[in-house]
Design an enzyme around this catalytic site. Structure first.
Site, short mmCIF file in Angstrom:
data_model
loop_
_atom_site.label_atom_id
_atom_site.label_comp_id
_atom_site.label_asym_id
_atom_site.label_seq_id
_atom_site.Cartn_x
_atom_site.Cartn_y
_atom_site.Cartn_z
N ASP A 328 0.82 -1.20 0.00
CA ASP A 328 0.00 0.00 0.00
C ASP A 328 0.87 1.26 0.00
O ASP A 328 1.91 1.31 0.66
CB ASP A 328 -0.89 -0.02 1.24
CG ASP A 328 -1.98 1.03 1.21
OD1 ASP A 328 -2.77 1.02 0.25
OD2 ASP A 328 -2.04 1.84 2.15
N GLU A 357 1.42 -0.62 -4.99
CA GLU A 357 0.31 0.28 -5.32
C GLU A 357 0.89 1.63 -5.72
O GLU A 357 1.24 2.46 -4.88
CB GLU A 357 -0.65 0.45 -4.14
CG GLU A 357 -1.87 1.28 -4.52
CD GLU A 357 -2.42 2.17 -3.42
OE1 GLU A 357 -3.51 2.72 -3.59
OE2 GLU A 357 -1.73 2.33 -2.38
N ASP A 424 -11.05 1.18 -3.82
CA ASP A 424 -10.75 2.61 -3.84
C ASP A 424 -11.49 3.37 -4.94
O ASP A 424 -11.32 4.58 -5.07
CB ASP A 424 -9.24 2.83 -4.06
CG ASP A 424 -8.42 2.50 -2.82
OD1 ASP A 424 -8.92 2.74 -1.71
OD2 ASP A 424 -7.29 2.01 -2.97
#
Length: 579
Positions: A328, A357, A424
């Site tokens: 992340d 990410e 997201d």
């Protein structure tokens, strides 16, 4: 010839070791400016009578975007060394492009004029795990997939699906719920699960970690998790976990100690404090994810932090045999940490998949020393804009995808994580304003494109939802409320990807032109050549093929082929195979 537009760099995505014997070379020129490019190459030590000995290889034009043409050559130098230049030709002139500029003839008096690939060291060849190329991922947000053990429900848990999701409510999803529905995932055909964070945390999304070495009790215990991994592996399903190493949660024990003691805490160096005492409002006086005070940024340059996080990375592989890490906010962590992270992970499991990410150009992280791939949001944006939002032209879409194809080495593209939506973003059908035909075209394109595709839980049965938290609804398990026709379609596309050699990663992708309104592309493998024709318009489209072709599978009942005549319905498609 516009020489200012000619570009090559002897590294990164323009010159790289594809494997232990092969070097890939790329060049770009102004669009529609150069007619032919040849690669002039030779061993730097191969001289005869005072002249450097060279060979020529014609470069292939692999695509064009709105500005550039891209050229490609694959070379297997006998002695693994290479010096090279480019011979560019148009209707009126030819020029040789070298490291020192442009010349009328090939400079042979000294090899220092030419670009250099000093030596193909096998360790420098980018090697992502082979299994990823054959993987179709399924992203699970554990709190919302299935409640298999109500005894674990957090206080205040509401009845499954009885309310809209909010940033703070809980529905009781857990590991047992996933175990209970592995048959469903196997029927769909996915063979990889990407879990958003599972570690002990305060929130329902779990991106605010309290303890990286413990599973959140609402999901189950380590015994249940080990059982889940084992049952997945028995079915040929790989498992990837989400690591939040950029920041911790507010209730992470070291940060709680810092809240109490400020810079006197033994953990003060674990974070980025700007004053002696922690202040959270109106803005945190420490670095955080965005300006979110409950997510303090970790100092990954600190030796203790680094040792702790690397221990975490190793522990879940060695103890539970997970198959990969999704990282992340990966772009906000220092490169030195990720290099050590890769070493640790690959030492524990050489074929583990490391996915970052990152939403932008990620070449600095994709040079073989950090990540295997990144989440391919440039791909996502292009597909969503074209098929769902319909706010870009076909030409613009092809330009964007061609640019994406040439952003990274081919070895990276083969394992690039291609998603259409996630926890997201809005869901596919919401992007498409409920247009199921548009959604089908998106899945057809995603599943026939190079890389490793990912389906967000529930999309396959027609779930909708807007921005977070709307995209995090409870999975719908009542069959009467599922879109079974969409499920069957995606299942068929997944099966094609697994069984038709050219459909998946074995097929080389390229756009072809059959008209300004028709999206057409080829996938060609060693044993199969496929043509995909997609009509993204609201009008029917007819064309005639003179090639010897057959329809691969009848998946769009409104589009068809009779003899050599092809009829494409509005938002229709057909998949063909050259005989």
């Amino acid at each position: 010839m516009l020489k200012e537009a000619v570009y090559h760099r002897p590294k990164n995505n323009y010159a790289y070791a594809y494997d232990k014997e092969t070097i890939h070379i790329r060049l770009h020129t102004k669009k529609d400016d150069v007619k032919k490019v040849s690669l002039i190459h030779g061993d730097p030590y191969d001289w005869n009578k005072g002249e450097w000995q060279t060979q020529r290889a014609e470069m292939k034009k692999t695509g064009s975007d709105d500005l550039f043409d891209y050229w490609f050559a694959s070379i297997q130098p006998l002695y693994r060394r290479l010096r090279y230049s480019f011979l560019l030709e148009d209707e009126t002139e030819q020029t040789v492009y070298t490291e020192k500029g442009f010349y009328e003839k090939v400079p042979v008096e000294g090899i220092d004029y030419h670009f250099c690939f000093p030596f193909l060291n096998p360790i420098d060849a980018f090697e992502a795990p082979n299994w990823v190329k054959e993987t179709i991922w399924y992203q699970i947000f554990p709190e919302r997939f299935a409640n298999g053990d109500p005894s674990l429900d957090p206080e205040g848990t509401v009845v499954w699906g009885s309310k809209d999701p909010t940033p703070t409510n809980f529905f009781g999803g857990d590991f047992q719920g996933v175990i209970d529905h592995l048959d469903y995932l196997e029927e769909l055909g996915v063979n990889g699960i990407y879990f958003t964070p599972i570690f002990k945390a305060h929130s329902n999304h779990k991106y605010d970690t309290i303890d990286y070495m413990e599973i959140d009790p609402q999901f189950g215990d380590k015994k249940t998790f080990r059982k889940l991994i084992s049952k997945c592996h028995d079915r040929g399903i790989r498992v990837m976990l989400d690591a939040v190493f950029n920041h911790s949660g507010y209730y992470f024990e070291p940060f709680q100690d810092v809240i109490e003691k400020g810079t006197e805490s033994k953990y003060a160096q674990w974070f980025h404090l700007k004053e002696n005492k922690v202040v959270t409002e109106p803005l945190p006086n420490y670095d955080a994810f965005g300006f979110v005070p409950s997510m303090p940024k970790l100092n990954t340059e600190d030796p203790e932090v680094k040792a702790y996080l690397l221990k975490v990375a190793r522990y879940w592989i060695e103890e539970f045999d997970i198959d990969g890490w999704r990282l992340d906010v990966a772009n906000e962590v220092d490169h030195a940490f990720w290099r050590e992270f890769r070493h640790t992970v690959k030492e524990a499991k050489p074929d583990a998949y490391i996915l970052g990410e990152i939403w932008h150009d990620s070449m600095p992280w994709l040079q073989g020393d950090q990540f295997d791939a990144v989440m391919n949001y440039p791909f996502t944006n292009a597909v969503v804009d074209f098929f769902a939002k319909k706010n870009i032209t076909l030409s613009h879409f092809k330009n964007q995808l061609t640019h994406v194809q040439h952003m990274y080495p081919e070895s990276v593209n083969e394992v690039s994580f291609n998603l259409l939506d996630s926890h997201d973003t809005p869901r596919v059908l919401t992007y498409a304003k409920g247009d199921k035909k548009a959604a089908k075209l998106m899945y057809l394109f995603q599943l026939s494109y190079s890389g490793t595709p990912c389906i967000y839980y529930g999309d396959e049965i027609g779930m909708t939802g807007g921005e977070d938290p709307g995209c995090r609804k409870c999975m719908v398990w009542e069959e009467q409320d599922q879109d079974l026709e969409l499920f069957a379609f995606i299942k068929k596309m997944i099966k094609l990807r697994k069984t038709a050699p050219a459909f998946g990663n074995d097929g080389e992708f390229s756009f072809v032109d059959y008209g300004d309104e028709l999206l057409a592309y080829e996938k060609i493998s060693e044993t199969q050549s496929m043509i995909f024709l997609i009509n993204p318009t609201t009008e029917a489209y007819d064309l005639r093929f003179e090639e010897n072709i057959k329809q691969v599978v009848d998946v769009d009942e409104d589009s068809n082929m009779k003899d050599h005549n092809i009829h494409l319905a509005p938002s229709g498609f057909i998949i063909l195979e050259r005989r």
